[in-house]
Design an enzyme around this catalytic site. Structure first.
Site, short mmCIF file in Angstrom:
data_model
loop_
_atom_site.label_atom_id
_atom_site.label_comp_id
_atom_site.label_asym_id
_atom_site.label_seq_id
_atom_site.Cartn_x
_atom_site.Cartn_y
_atom_site.Cartn_z
N GLY A 177 34.54 36.04 28.83
CA GLY A 177 35.21 35.19 28.03
C GLY A 177 36.69 36.76 27.75
O GLY A 177 37.54 36.45 27.71
N SER A 178 36.51 35.89 25.76
CA SER A 178 38.12 36.15 25.42
C SER A 178 37.77 37.54 25.07
O SER A 178 39.06 38.47 25.22
CB SER A 178 37.39 35.73 24.42
OG SER A 178 37.84 34.64 24.39
N THR A 179 37.04 38.68 25.67
CA THR A 179 37.11 39.89 24.97
C THR A 179 37.76 40.88 26.50
O THR A 179 38.16 41.39 26.92
CB THR A 179 34.90 40.81 25.02
OG1 THR A 179 34.34 39.92 26.81
CG2 THR A 179 34.30 39.65 23.98
N PHE A 180 37.55 40.08 27.56
CA PHE A 180 38.69 40.52 28.70
C PHE A 180 39.98 40.42 28.33
O PHE A 180 40.75 39.75 29.11
CB PHE A 180 38.15 39.26 30.27
CG PHE A 180 39.04 39.24 31.48
CD1 PHE A 180 37.49 40.32 32.33
CD2 PHE A 180 39.71 39.16 31.79
CE1 PHE A 180 38.30 41.34 33.07
CE2 PHE A 180 40.70 39.64 33.10
CZ PHE A 180 39.15 40.64 33.79
#
Lengths: 382, 649
Positions: B326-329
Site C-alpha cells: 500500500g502507501s508504505t511503498f
C-alpha cells in the site's frame, strides 16, 4: 600246560581285589570328569551349585557303581549278557508303546519313581552280548555268513528300535559299538569293506535323490546337511549354533582367553554350552593347549583299556574291554568332530564332561565291566 | 567252556592284531581332530577373535546436550530441562497390566495410557526398559521413588528435553524441536547416527531447524558388552559427546514480549530493527502458539485448533506473510523519481481526487482531492494522484530498480523457515509469469503499493532502515555462537542523493508530526524520541458493486477476511535514527487508525529499553494509553515452569 602252572595262577578274591583295581583308569576317568567340573563351574558364570555340584555328586555315585560292578566277578556279568540284552530289547519295545518323550526326543520309561532310559543302557548290553556271542562261537566260524548275519541281526534289532525313538546319535553308537566287537573278534575284513562301500553308495544315493520324486530325506534334513557343509549360508538360522560354536573354539587361540573369560559362553552366544558344546567352552578358555590336553586324557583311557585287553587271556574279557573302549572312543570322537564342524550336529554329549547323569552313569557302568575284567584276570600267585 | 590252548592263542593274536588296527585308526582320527583344532585355533584365531568381539561389543550413542538459545541479554529462550519419566522392565515387574495399575494409584494415568504402555511393553524383549510415562513433575517422581519396594521393575529415570521458557513469544523465530521423523531421515544424505535414537529431538522449524547442526553437538559413545539376547552386561568404556554450541540472538526478550503482547490476538506482524546494525530486536507474529506443545507431542485436538484457525497462528507472518505494501511503498516511487531528476521535490502536482490515464480513471483515496501537493505534503497526506503522476514519469523499470535497492523482493540470509521473497514486479516477471505485457495501469497500481507488489513485514522494516540511514543494511538474527560474536558487516552506502532523501524523510516526518499527517494522532511529543513514518492501507478486495448496493460503505461492515490490511512503517528518533519498525495488521482496516498506534508503542518501548514512557504521548491520550499499557503488561507472563506436571484427574 602243566599242573604246576595251572596252580600258579589264581583269581583275586575278597579284599585283595582292591589291589588289582586298574587305578590308572580310575585316575584318568577322574581327571576327565574334573575337567568337566571346572568347565561347568565356568559356564555357570562362577556358580558352583548350578551344574558343577550336581555333576560331582553324580560322578561320585557313578564311581561307586563302577566299583561295585568291578568287584563283582566277571563270570557273573558274562552269564548276565544274554539276559541284559533281552531286557534291553524288551524295554525298548516298552518305550515304543508306553514311553514318554522328553527333551531331545529321547524316550524314557517311568516305572514308579525310576526313570529308565533304555537306549543308554542298550549301548552297554549290546557290547556285552556281542562279546559273549563271539566268546561262545567257535573261532573258525566267525566269518561264516550265517553267523555274521546272526550278529548283524542282534545289533540291528535294538539299533532300529532306538532309531525309531528317534535318536540317530545313540543308534549310531550302538551300531558302532557292536560292529567294533565284531571287528575285534576277527570277522573277515571283506564284510567291513562291503559295509563301507555300501555306506558310501547310500550317501551318494541320498544326495542324488534330492529334489526328485524318490527323495530319501526330508527337506529340513537336507537343510541341516547344507548348514553343516557351509555354515555361512544362513548365519542366523540353522547354522547359527555351529557358527557360534566355531567362533568360540577359534577365538581361543593358542592358550585361550583364560578361565571364566570366554565371552562366547559367558554371554550365551554358545548354544548348549553345558552339554553338547562344552568342548568349545574349554577350547575358548584354555585354547589349543586345553583341547589337546583333554584329547590326550581320552587317548590315555583308550590306551589303558587296550593294554588291559592285551593282558587278558580271556576272549570274553578282551572283547568286552575293547568294545567298551571303542564305544567310549565313538562318544568323544563324534562329539568333537561335531563341535569342530567336521560332522553334522547329532546330539552326542562329550563323555564324562557334558552335564548329564544318565550318560555318565552308563559310561562308568561300562568301565565297571572293564574293571571287573581287570580285577578278575587270573594272576600268578605272589 | 574250555578252549584248547591253540585256539585261545589264536584268538588272542587276532584280537591284538585287530585292536592295533582299530587303535591305529582311532589315533589317526585323533590326529585329524588335533589338526582341525590347530587350523581353527592357531590359523584362524584372529578372525574368530574378531567375530567374538563383534558378537559381544555394542556401541551405544550418548546424546549430547543441545546448545542453548539466548536473547541479546543472555536470557534463556530455549534450554534443556530434566525430563522425568518412568520406565518399566517387564522381567522385573511381572505382569505388566497389574504393575501399571499399581502405578496408576500413585500418578495419574488414563486407561488409554495404560493400554498404550502395555502394548509398548509387550513389543519389547522382557529386559528392555520401556518408557511408560513422560514429562512428570518432581512430586510424582518422588512418590514413585518412595514406593519403590512396592513397584519392582518400575524406576524413575531422568533425561533431557527441550523447553521454551517464554513459550509463544519466541515460537516463530526460535521454532521448536520434535522427534525425528521418517521424512527428516529421508531428507538427509548421510544422517547422523544420533538421529536413529528413539525419541531423539531435532529442530523442526525456525532457528532450531536452520541451526540444527550447530545446536546438536556431537555424539559421545559407550562401548558395552551384551549377551546373546542383547542384554547389556557391563560398560567397557565411555566417551562423552560434545555439547552443541549456544546461540545468542539479536532479539531482546523484553521488547519481544511487549511487541507480542501489543499485537494481542490480531492477525498481525511487527518487526523492530536496529537501523545501524540491522539487528532484529523483535520479530513478532500474532497470534502465536506454545512451542512446548510440539516438544511434548501435540494432541490432535490442539493441532487441529492451530491448523484450522483463520488467523494462522503457526505461520511466521513477519517473513512468510507477503502483503501489498500500500502507501508504505510510496517512498520507493518518490525516490525513483528524484534519483533520476524526473521531478523536483518542491514541484507541485494538482490532485482533483483522480487521475485519468488512457481513458481510465484512477482514484485518490481522498475522493475530494488534495489540491496542489508537493512531495512532502503528498507523503504526509498520502495523496495517490501525486504518485500516479510520478509513476508515469519514471516507469516500472526504475521503480523496480529502486525497490531492489531498498531491499524489497529479496529473500534475506536468515535462519528462519519458509521465508518469502515477496514480489517486486518487473516487465520480465509479468511476461514470464502472467504471459502478458506490462501496461501503464500496472505501473500506476505499483506506484502506491497495490497491484502485483508484495512485501513482507521484515522487508518493509529493512526498507525503512535503509531510508533512515542511506546504507544497504541487512537484517541479522544471530549475535554470537558459543560466545564468539559474529562481526556486524560494514554496510555499503546506498548512494541515494542526500537532498532527495532528505525530502522523503521530511515527508515521513510530517506523516506523524504535522497536523495534516495521516498519523498525526499517533505522534510522539518527546522531541528526543520522535518518529518519522508512513501509513499504508492496502486493499485486499475492492468493495463490490453488489456490496455497495447492499449499503456497505465502510470497512467494518465487511467480513473480516475481506477488509483492508493496515500497515505502518517508521523510524526513530527522527534526527539520529536508531530503530526502524514495521507493523502489518491483516484485515485491520486503516493504517493510520490501527497500525500506527501499535508501531508508536513499539518504537517507544524500543527506545526506552522497557515500557513506553507515558510523557512521550500527547497529553490527551495519556489516560487511555496508561490503562492500555497496564493491560498489556498483565498479559506478559514470567518465564514458564519447565515441569508443570500432570494434573491429577
Amino acid at each position: 600246560m602243566s599242573y604246576l602252572e595251572y596252580n600258579v595262577k589264581r583269581v583275586p578274591t575278597g579284599l585283595s581285589k582292591v589291589l588289582y583295581v586298574n587305578w590308572a583308569l580310575v585316575i584318568l576317568l577322574t581327571a576327565v570328569a574334573s575337567v568337566g567340573f571346572l568347565q561347568l563351574y565356568s559356564v555357570a558364570g562362577g556358580n558352583f551349585e548350578r551344574w558343577a555340584e550336581p555333576q560331582m555328586q553324580r560322578f561320585g555315585l557313578a564311581l561307586t557303581v563302577m566299583f561295585i560292578i568291578g568287584f563283582t566277578p566277571l563270570w557273573f556279568w558274562r552269564s548276565m549278557s544274554a539276559l541284559g540284552y533281552s531286557v534291553s530289547v524288551i524295554l525298548l519295545l516298552g518305550v515304543e508303546f508306553f514311553g514318554s518323550v522328553g527333551m531331545g526326543a529321547q524316550r524314557w520309561l517311568e516305572i514308579g519313581p525310576i526313570r529308565l532310559q533304555p537306549s543308554e543302557m542298550t549301548k552297554i548290553t549290546v557290547i556285552m552280548a556281542m562279546a559273549a556271542y563271539y566268546d561262545w562261537l567257535d573261532i573258525r566260524r566267525v566269518s561264516h555268513p550265517l553267523w555274521v548275519a546272526l550278529a548283524v541281526v542282534l545289533i540291528m534289532v535294538p539299533a532300529f528300535l532306538v532309531l525309531k525313538q528317534p535318536d540317530l546319535g545313540t543308534a549310531l553308537l550302538i551300531v558302532g559299538g557292536g560292529g567294533m566287537v565284531m571287528f575285534f573278534a576277527g570277522v573277515s575284513l571283506w564284510y567291513f569293506g562291503a559295509v563301507i562301500a555300501a555306506g558310501v553308495g547310500l550317501v551318494a544315493a541320498v544326495f542324488a535323490s534330492r529334489g526328485t520324486s524318490w527323495q530319501l530325506l526330508r527337506d529340513y534334513q537336507f537343510r541341516r546337511i547344507d548348514a553343516f557343509l557351509d555354515p555361512s549360508l544362513d548365519p542366523l538360522g540353522t547354522s547359527y549354533h555351529i557358527n557360534q560354536a566355531m567362533i568360540a573354539l577359534g577365538s581361543g587361540g593358542w592358550a585361550g582367553r583364560g578361565f571364566m573369560q570366554g565371552t562366547q559362553s559367558r554371554l550365551n552366544f554358545l548354544p548348549e554350552k553345558h552339554t553338547d558344546f562344552i568342548f568349545n567352552t574349554l577350547a575358548e578358555e584354555f585354547g589349543f593347549i586345553g583341547g589337546v590336553f583333554l584329547l590326550t586324557l581320552y587317548i590315555g583311557i583308550l590306551v589303558t583299556c587296550v593294554i588291559a585287553a592285551m593282558q587278558s587271556k580271556n576272549r570274553y574279557a578282551s572283547l568286552l574291554i575293547l568294545g567298551i573302549a571303542g564305544n567310549f572312543f565313538l562318544y568323544f570322537a563324534v562329539n568333537m568332530a561335531m563341535v569342530m564342524g567336521l560332522a553334522p550336529v547329532v546330539g552326542v554329549p562329550l563323555p564324562l564332561v557334558s552335564y548329564g547323569g544318565s550318560a555318565m552313569l552308563m559310561i562308568l557302568i561300562g568301565f565297571g565291566l572293564v574293571q571287573s575284567a581287570c580285577i578278575h584276570r587270573p594272576r600268578e600267585r605272589t | 567252556m574250555k578252549r584248547p590252548p591253540k585256539d585261545s592263542e589264536e584268538s588272542a593274536r587276532t584280537i591284538s592284531r585287530r585292536a592295533a588296527l582299530l587303535g591305529g585308526a582311532q589315533l589317526v582320527f585323533a590326529g585329524v581332530l588335533v589338526l582341525r583344532m590347530r587350523s581353527l585355533q592357531l590359523g584362524q584365531a584372529e578372525e574368530f577373535r574378531l567375530l567374538a568381539e563383534e558378537n559381544r561389543i555394542n556401541i551405544r550413542l550418548l546424546p549430547p546436550s543441545r546448545g542453548l538459545i539466548l536473547d541479546r541479554t543472555g536470557a534463556l529462550l530455549a534450554g534443556n530441562v530434566q525430563n522425568y519419566r518412568i520406565v518399566l522392565v517387564r522381567e522385573d515387574a511381572g505382569e505388566p497390566r497389574a504393575a501399571l495399575e499399581r502405578l496408576a494409584q500413585l500418578i495419574p494415568l488414563t486407561p488409554e495410557e495404560i493400554d498404550r504402555a502395555e502394548r509398548e511393553i509387550m513389543r519389547h524383549r522382557p529386559f528392555v526398559p520401556v518408557a511408560i510415562v513422560d514429562q512428570l513433575n518432581w512430586e510424582d517422581v518422588a512418590r514413585v521413588a518412595a514406593n519403590a519396594p512396592a513397584l519392582p521393575g518400575i524406576t524413575p529415570e531422568v533425561g533431557l528435553t527441550r523447553f521454551y521458557p517464554f513459550g509463544a513469544e519466541f515460537a516463530h523465530s526460535v521454532g521448536y524441536v520434535g522427534p525425528v521423523s521418517e521424512r527428516d531421515l529421508e531428507a538427509r544424505e548421510n544422517p547422523d547416527p544420533l538421529l536413529m535414537i528413539p525419541r531423539f529431538q531435532i529442530g523442526k522449524i525456525g532457528l532450531e531447524r536452520e541451526y540444527e547442526d550447530t545446536l546438536r553437538g556431537s555424539a559421545g559413545h559407550r562401548r558395552v558388552e551384551v549377551n546373546a539376547v542383547g542384554r547389556e552386561m557391563r560398560e567397557l568404556d565411555r566417551q562423552e559427546g560434545e555439547p552443541g554450541a549456544n546461540i545468542q540472538l539479536t532479539l531482546d526478550r523484553s521488547l519481544q514480549a511487549f511487541t507480542q503482547a501489543r499485537l494481542g490476538e490480531d492477525s498481525a506482524a511487527a518487526v523492530v530493527l536496529e537501523v545501524q546494525t540491522g539487528n532484529i530486536v523483535a520479530l513478532a507474529s500474532a497470534p502465536s502458539f506454545d512451542p512446548n506443545l510440539f516438544v511434548r507431542g501435540i494432541s490432535v485436538a490442539d493441532f487441529n485448533a492451530l491448523r484450522d484457525n483463520d488467523h494462522r497462528p503457526m505461520s511466521n507472518k513477519t517473513v512468510q506473510g507477503a502483503y501489498p505494501p500500500g502507501s508504505t511503498f510510496k517512498m520507493v516511487t518518490a525516490m525513483a523519481a528524484f534519483e533520476e531528476n524526473l521531478a523536483a521535490p518542491d514541484e507541485r502536482v494538482f490532485c482533483p481526487g483522480y487521475l485519468e490515464i488512457s481513458d481510465r480513471r484512477f482514484h485518490c483515496w481522498n475522493r475530494g482531492g488534495h489540491g496542489r501537493v508537493n512531495l512532502t505534503s503528498a507523503l504526509a497526506e498520502s495523496c495517490d494522484v501525486y504518485f500516479y503522476e510520478m509513476a508515469q514519469r519514471v516507469g516500472i523499470d526504475r521503480i523496480n530498480a529502486m525497490a531492489t535497492r531498498l531491499g524489497l523482493g529479496e529473500r534475506y540470509e536468515l535462519p528462519l523457515s519458509a521465508m518469502s521473497s515477496g514480489l517486486n514486479p518487473s516487465r520480465e516477471w509479468k511476461l514470464e509469469r502472467r504471459g502478458a505485457d506490462w501496461v501503464v495501469g500496472d505501473t500506476i497500481n505499483a506506484s502506491i503499493g497495490q497491484g502485483y507488489v508484495l512485501t513482507t513485514p521484515l522487508q518493509l522494516a529493512v526498507m525503512t532502515a535503509r531510508i533512515a540511514t542511506n546504507r544497504a543494511i541487512l537484517p541479522r538474527l544471530v549475535h554470537a555462537i558459543d560466545d564468539v560474536e559474529l562481526p556486524v558487516p560494514e554496510y555499503p552506502p546506498l548512494g541515494l542523493r542526500p537532498a532527495a532523501l532528505a525530502q522523503v524523510q521530511r515527508g515521513m516526518w510530517e506523516v506523524s508530526n504535522s497536523q495534516r499527517g495521516t498519523a498525526y494522532g499517533s505522534r510522539i511529543v518527546d522531541a528526543a524520541l520522535r518518529m518519522a513514518g508512513k501509513t499504508g492501507t492496502s486493499q485486499v478486495f475492492s468493495i463490490t458493486q453488489a456490496e455497495r448496493d447492499a449499503g456497505i460503505r465502510r470497512q467494518d461492515q465487511l467480513p473480516w477476511n475481506r477488509r483492508d490490511h493496515a500497515l505502518f512503517v517508521c523510524y526513530a528518533p527522527d534526527t539520529d535514527p536508531r530503530y526502524a519498525v514495521s507493523v502489518v495488521v491483516e484485515h485491520g482496516g486503516g493504517g493510520s487508525s490501527v497500525a500506527a498506534p501499535i508501531a508508536r508503542d513499539i518504537i517507544l518501548a524500543a527506545q526506552n529499553g522497557g515500557l513506553p514512557p507515558l510523557d512521550a504521548y500527547p497529553t490527551a491520550q495519556r489516560n487511555r494509553i496508561e490503562s492500555m499499557i497496564r493491560e498489556i503488561t498483565d498479559r506478559i507472563g514470567p518465564a514458564a515452569d519447565p515441569n508443570p506436571g500432570r494434573s491429577r484427574a
